[in-house]
Each structure stands twice: as structure tokens, then as C-alpha cells.
Write an enzyme that holds these catalytic residues in place. Structure first.
Site, PDB file in Angstrom:
ATOM      1  N   THR A  54      45.832  39.008  43.946  1.00 13.49           N
ATOM      2  CA  THR A  54      45.500  40.400  43.639  1.00 13.49           C
ATOM      3  C   THR A  54      45.272  40.571  42.142  1.00 13.49           C
ATOM      4  OG1 THR A  54      46.981  41.067  45.432  1.00 13.49           O
ATOM      5  CG2 THR A  54      46.281  42.784  43.916  1.00 13.49           C
ATOM      6  N   THR A  55      46.183  40.003  41.346  1.00 12.66           N
ATOM      7  CA  THR A  55      46.111  40.130  39.889  1.00 12.66           C
ATOM      8  C   THR A  55      44.886  39.414  39.328  1.00 12.66           C
ATOM      9  OG1 THR A  55      48.529  40.100  39.949  1.00 12.66           O
ATOM     10  CG2 THR A  55      47.518  39.963  37.787  1.00 12.66           C
TER      11      THR A  55
ATOM     12  N   TYR B 178      43.590  46.658  55.539  1.00 18.39           N
ATOM     13  CA  TYR B 178      42.684  47.701  56.026  1.00 18.39           C
ATOM     14  C   TYR B 178      42.537  47.729  57.555  1.00 18.39           C
ATOM     15  CZ  TYR B 178      38.900  51.045  56.381  1.00 18.39           C
ATOM     16  OH  TYR B 178      38.153  52.137  56.717  1.00 18.39           O
TER      17      TYR B 178
ATOM     18  N   TYR C 125      52.135  36.233  52.580  1.00 19.04           N
ATOM     19  CA  TYR C 125      52.259  37.225  51.512  1.00 19.04           C
ATOM     20  C   TYR C 125      52.273  38.611  52.126  1.00 19.04           C
ATOM     21  CZ  TYR C 125      50.714  39.797  47.257  1.00 19.04           C
ATOM     22  OH  TYR C 125      50.565  40.666  46.210  1.00 19.04           O
TER      23      TYR C 125
ATOM     24  N   ARG D 269      50.248  47.695  49.242  1.00 15.83           N
ATOM     25  CA  ARG D 269      48.874  47.434  48.814  1.00 15.83           C
ATOM     26  C   ARG D 269      47.921  47.291  50.017  1.00 15.83           C
ATOM     27  NH1 ARG D 269      47.131  46.205  43.060  1.00 15.83           N
ATOM     28  NH2 ARG D 269      44.914  46.083  43.415  1.00 15.83           N
TER      29      ARG D 269
ATOM     30  N   LYS E 273      55.916  35.181  50.336  1.00 14.22           N
ATOM     31  CA  LYS E 273      56.060  36.054  49.175  1.00 14.22           C
ATOM     32  C   LYS E 273      56.394  37.442  49.693  1.00 14.22           C
ATOM     33  CE  LYS E 273      53.431  38.147  45.371  1.00 14.22           C
ATOM     34  NZ  LYS E 273      52.127  38.231  44.664  1.00 14.22           N
TER      35      LYS E 273
ATOM     36  N   ILE F  68      56.724  35.246  42.283  1.00 11.19           N
ATOM     37  CA  ILE F  68      55.281  35.259  42.042  1.00 11.19           C
ATOM     38  C   ILE F  68      55.008  36.552  41.288  1.00 11.19           C
ATOM     39  CG2 ILE F  68      52.990  35.223  43.087  1.00 11.19           C
ATOM     40  CD1 ILE F  68      54.199  33.539  45.372  1.00 11.19           C
TER      41      ILE F  68
END
Length: 299
Positions: free
Chosen positions: A50-51, A113, A139, A144, A167, A210
Site C-alpha cells: 500500500t505504502t 472492494y 494481509y 483500508r 500481517k 511491517i
């Protein structure tokens, strides 16, 4: 499992993808960042999470960024490739490419989504694990993605041999403790994905963090993780308190907006970020600068 995958623990940076002012990937900047992380004591790198702005990179760029991080790291520290997608077919293709490039493991976010059921999540990860012989880290970041993978589903997936980690970015430490208890005796480790509570989860048995904060304070985050994994609660809490403000303010706007601005302020990357993400709003700049100063990251 590869030797590198077995040693994935400690401070794992979810590295940004540096970009030039026009939004193109800054390849020299990326190389410089990877070298800096290794020098500062970062234990492992997640490429294109994501980052790393995975959602705005093309498939070709996605693969190239992973390849470049693997090339620069040169087996000095493990590299985890972000290969999650909300299409199982696409996730399989990305994970296969990561394996061919030499990634040590893959990190796959829950399909976002389209909101699959728990059975859908199980079948998604099972299909990927059966299609690609690479260590897989699940994850879960419901804030998010709009989907929350239950502890029960994670524990069920732990029986699949190459699903080796998760994660947990829920930030819910009691829930994390329940997950750790449920995974006792299984071949799966837990990583925190929430900087603010990471040291607490590691004190309960998680094997690393993480991290977004590790982008700007890699040495400090590495020290927090080492103390927490060793069970030294006093040292972990003390070291974490020095960077606690960063954990919060780096989410004053959607990640990675604040962390990219901070890294530019530190002189480590350019100003590039891709729409629909925009540069950090003016009102957050002074508080973030103050938090960086308080953490000893800038003068």
C-alpha cells in the site's frame, strides 16, 4: 521455504516508491533508499505494498520496482513482494512473477472492494498457494479494504504449507493475542501491521512489524522490534515512546501521503506522488515536521 523466508522478522519496511515531480518512478532514488535501509538496520523490505502505491503503478512498473529492490538488496536482507489483488487470477500472475524475480516471499492483501465471504477469502488464498511455490504472507487491513478476514479463516489457512505468515493490521491487540493462541503449534507467524500497537503484539509473540514509520525512522523501529521480540518490555516501550508521535501523525492523511512528504523533507526522495493521491495539505506540514524533529530524524 527459502532460507531468507525463515529469517523474516523484526522491522520490515513497507517501502515507498520514490517518484519524480512528473510522477514517473525515480529509479536512482529507489536504489538510494534500499541502501539506506540496509545501512540503518532494517531487517526486511516489502516492495510495492500500500505504502509503495501499488494501486497506481502499472503491472509493468509493479514488476520492475520489485525487480529493482531485489537487485539492490542482493540477498543482504529478505525482500517480500506485494502481489495482492482483488482478482484471484491477477494475484496468481503477480505472485508467479515475484517468484521468478527471486522474491523471498509474497504479501497478499485481502481482496478489496468486492467484499468476498470468509469462504471466498479461504478459496482465494488456497488457489494462490497451490498455483505458486513461494512463501505467502496474508494481509488483513479491514480499515483500508472493506473486508475483514476472521481469525478462524487465518487459522484454517495456516494448514496450507506455504502460507507462512499473516500481517495483522487491525490494531486490536487482544484480537491479535487470540490469533497467536489459535496458531500455536502451526507453521505460521504473525506480524503487526499497525505501528502504534506493534511493540505490544510482538511482546505477545508476533515476529515483527511491517511498518510505515520504518520509512522515516528505520534505526529506531529496528531497535523497538528487537527489544519487543526479545521480550524486553521496558526497553521496547521506552524506545517506542520516542517515535510514538510519528506512528499517529503519519496517518493524518491517507498513507502514503504523509510519509512521502516526510521523506522529501528529510532530503531522501523527490516530491512525486500519483493521483488520486495529492501532496500533504499545508496544515499538517508543521506538526509532521515537529514530530520528525522530536524523533531526532531531522534537525
Amino acid at each position: 521455504m527459502t532460507q531468507q523466508a525463515q529469517t523474516i522478522q523484526g522491522s520490515i519496511v513497507a517501502i515507498v516508491t520514490p517518484m519524480l515531480e512528473d510522477g514517473s518512478v525515480d529509479w536512482k532514488g529507489l536504489e538510494k533508499l534500499v541502501e539506506w535501509h540496509i545501512e540503518q538496520g532494517t531487517n526486511s523490505i516489502v516492495a510495492v505494498g500500500t505504502t509503495g502505491e501499488a494501486s497506481t503503478l502499472s503491472m509493468e512498473e509493479h514488476t520492475k520496482v520489485i525487480a529493482e529492490i531485489i537487485r539492490v538488496a542482493n540477498k543482504r536482507i529478505p525482500v517480500i513482494a506485494g502481489t495482492g489483488a482483488n482478482s484471484t487470477h491477477e494475484a496468481i500472475e503477480l505472485t508467479k512473477e515475484a517468484q521468478q524475480l527471486g522474491a523471498d516471499a509474497a504479501l497478499l492483501v485481502t481482496p478489496y472492494y468486492n467484499k468476498p465471504t470468509q469462504e471466498g477469502l479461504y478459496q482465494h488464498y488456497k488457489a494462490i498457494a497451490e498455483a505458486v511455490d513461494l512463501p505467502i504472507i496474508l494481509y488483513n487491513v479491514p480499515g483500508r479494504t472493506g473486508v475483514d478476514m476472521s481469525n478462524e479463516t487465518v487459522i484454517r489457512l495456516a494448514d496450507i504449507p506455504n502460507i507462512v505468515g499473516v500481517k495483522d493490521a487491525t490494531g486490536d491487540v487482544p484480537r491479535g493475542q487470540q490469533l497467536l493462541a489459535g496458531l500455536a503449534g502451526k507453521n505460521m507467524v504473525v506480524y503487526s501491521g499497525d505501528d502504534a500497537t506493534a511493540y505490544q503484539l510482538m511482546l505477545h509473540g508476533a515476529k515483527g512489524n511491517i511498518s510505515v514509520t520504518a520509512n522515516v525512522a528505520p534505526k529506531a523501529m529496528s531497535q523497538v522490534c528487537a527489544a519487543a521480540i526479545a521480550g524486553d518490555a521496558v526497553a521496547a516501550e521506552q524506545q517506542n515512546s520516542a517515535i510514538a508521535n510519528l506512528h499517529n501523525i503519519l496517518f493524518c492523511e491517507s498513507n502514503p501521503i504523509p510519509v512521502k512528504w516526510a521523506l522529501h523533507e528529510m532530503g531522501l526522495i523527490g516530491t512525486g506522488i500519483r493521483l488520486p493521491l495529492t501532496p500533504l495539505a499545508e496544515q499538517y506540514r508543521a506538526p509532521l515536521r515537529e514530530a520528525l524533529q522530536a524523533a531526532g530524524v531531522i534537525q
